[in-house]
Scaffold this active site. Sequence first.
Site, PDB file in Angstrom:
ATOM      1  N   THR A 237       0.855  -1.199   0.000  1.00  0.00           N
ATOM      2  CA  THR A 237       0.000   0.000   0.000  1.00  0.00           C
ATOM      3  C   THR A 237       0.879   1.233   0.000  1.00  0.00           C
ATOM      4  OG1 THR A 237       0.005   0.368   2.392  1.00  0.00           O
ATOM      5  CG2 THR A 237      -1.661  -1.156   1.501  1.00  0.00           C
ATOM      6  N   ASP A 238       0.294   2.370  -0.296  1.00  0.00           N
ATOM      7  CA  ASP A 238       0.969   3.619   0.027  1.00  0.00           C
ATOM      8  C   ASP A 238       0.789   3.845   1.535  1.00  0.00           C
ATOM      9  OD1 ASP A 238       2.367   5.956  -0.074  1.00  0.00           O
ATOM     10  OD2 ASP A 238       1.282   6.783  -1.777  1.00  0.00           O
ATOM     11  N   PHE A 239       1.476   4.820   2.029  1.00  0.00           N
ATOM     12  CA  PHE A 239       1.579   5.159   3.446  1.00  0.00           C
ATOM     13  C   PHE A 239       0.190   5.269   4.124  1.00  0.00           C
ATOM     14  CE2 PHE A 239       2.961   7.707   7.029  1.00  0.00           C
ATOM     15  CZ  PHE A 239       4.321   7.518   7.125  1.00  0.00           C
TER      16      PHE A 239
END
Length: 766
Positions: free
Chosen positions: A288-290
């Site tokens: 995932t992104d952050f």
Amino acid sequence: MKRTLLFLTCILFLGNAIVFAQSKASPADPKMKAFIDGLMKKMTIDEKIGQFNLPGAGDIVTGQSTSSDIGKKIKEGKVGAILNLKSAEKIRDVQKVAVEESRLKIPLLFGMDVIHGYQTTFPIPLALSCSWDMALIEKSARIAATEASADGICWTFSPMVDIARDPRWGRIAEGSGEDVYMGSQVARAMVKGYQGSDLSRNNTILSCVKHFAMYGAAEGGRDYNTTDMSRLRMYNEYLPPYKAAIDAGAGSVMTSFNEVDGIPASANKWLMTDLLRKQWGFNGFVVTDFTAINEMIEHGMGDLQTVSALGLKAGTDMDMVGEGYLTTLKKSLKEGKVTIAEIDRACRRILEAKYKLGLFDDPYRYCDLNRAKNEIGTDENMKAAREAATQTFVLLKNENQLLPLQAKGKIALIGPLADNLYNMAGMWSVAVDHNQSITVLQGLKNAIGNQAEILYAKGSNFVDDPQLDLNINNTIIPTIDSLRTPQQLRDEAVAIASKSDVIIAALGEAAEMSGECTSRTNIQIPENQRELLKALLATGKPVVLLLFTGRPLDLSWESKNIPAILNVWFGGTQTGNAIADVVFGKVNPSGKLTATFPQNIGQVPIYYNHKNTGRPINAGKGDWFTKFLSNYLDVSNDPLYPFGFGLSYSSFSYSDLKLDKQKLTSGGKLTVSVTLTNTGKVDGAEVAQLYIRDMVGSITRPVKELKGFQKVFLKAGESRTLNFTITPADLAFYNSDLQLKSEPGDFKVFVGTNSADTIESSFVLE
Ligand code: NOJ
């Protein structure tokens, strides 16, 4: 151990139509499979879920990694990878905890945002794409991988291949602009540069293509915002660069923050499984992104347990920072909300990446302290960064050949970017050592020695509005001059400028005005800097504007009033030296825009490869406004500077456009030739661009589409015949059944110096 490669796209010819088959993952290496089967048999559910956890490095201190919070989790097998930990020494220390103190001794991945170089920082990605030089871009990624891997990093969150047509969006700086063909070429070059041909070598690193998908189409150019578009637009205009990266073997993919078809990307099964894996054959892992899992709560998808289960089920394997997976998946398994097969699937993918990197053979493969000493920031790398930067600058205007300057007399160098170490490298330069950056002042001095005198003044702040200044600098370090008022700064600059023969104004955006969370609704040079420009012009001295920017700007005023404009973007560590090379004519500029510069913000989104309307403006009599045609009342439809635009100190002409045949058959190829002549007085490079237009289609087609380019160096007066090849595959597009096919009919072909200035011919696809 050999790296397993993805097979590239295969093309099936069906009659006279073409269909792209999905790329196939190569069968898993049997040795790898046996190894991972064995390992997974020993793993508990907690240890498997632990592999999904990617925490930020936080404050791990060398020597204390065991007792840090993360250290404790690593020992318990609750961490799979670490984000943004810098230095081979620290990484070795933390890896030691994993392989000596955790039960199964599984090594960690160490990932970082190595976006445009490591310590040797290259120009920002948007600038790099303006070089139109794929070998150079690949080399920049190769050097970045060499330096990062010498410092412990084995995984980079790059390339970012999001197509961006909205300069309000600050992250346009991190990609390759608006064009799908260019974006795909760059994606391929970067993956090759990072990963090389063997991922297990100690100087190659795993790339992570991001942000999957359509992140660049955020509504209003506001970061993290909703995207919504037709499948046709996705397939034809936004998805190909991601696919190009996957086909080039990118080992991991990062989800985007935005929703796609109403479902946030991280939980979008159609994206992460049906498209990415089943259609494209991707066999790496998805991160995932952050905190993107947790953010799905705000998107309105449910509580943390629900959104975590949704993410895993969709095919998202690793959870960056938010610990949604770590804290809820076991419960979901017990409650039947996820299956053990889904947990095993994600775990296997992550372990495979570790295996391919060679970490099970040697977990310290990337932690050779000698390499760190000898291979980072070398003279050779700095030289490459300097050369690269010179290739990215775009000469936007050069009235009366004001540039190049002669190194003589008095040169006034003015502006907040003239002597500013921290703003040379550009956004997202996580590993840069700013003290190694070369400022414009230093670069000019290095170049001219005592042949000329340089008089420097800051002239203005970046912005005078304290709130805006704090927003730009993330509320940490205000940059507004506390000793001098804006008027005093300007007066000082004017006094110096008045004594000089020529003025170089280094102005534009601060580095942190582009990149993540830097959306702007006004894309002009900040007002106070324009006031400075006006004051400098009023001295009557010739003014060269060195424009620093991470996005296309509205330069309508500057383009009318300033005689010479060299757009230098953010050129990385060697910015100052590279600027001197170009300003004094050692290097002739050849960069060409990969994103359109609008006349004003109201034209946005504006891009060259748009569709026609039923009432296009060129159906009028040549006027820019005609009642009841598709136009604006107040400004023409033309951009200020079109895609592909960029001047040279020389001039080039195109003639003799010829096609070797008028009819292209399926399975055949067409050669387009053109004579390119350097008609100027200096040697230089030109990027010759080839576009096509499909005149009639089963769906509407863009008015122009880039299909090829060649960067050619010609001596003054030299001519050369350039040949471009067009095959039916180049003419294919996704039709309304989402099948990639080329359709018989009439095509135009254009060749020229930019997307708006071309000569043309036509042919028929049979
Ligand atoms: C958020 C950004 O969107 C992404 O590009 C980056 O890789 C991660 N943060 C990690 O820093």
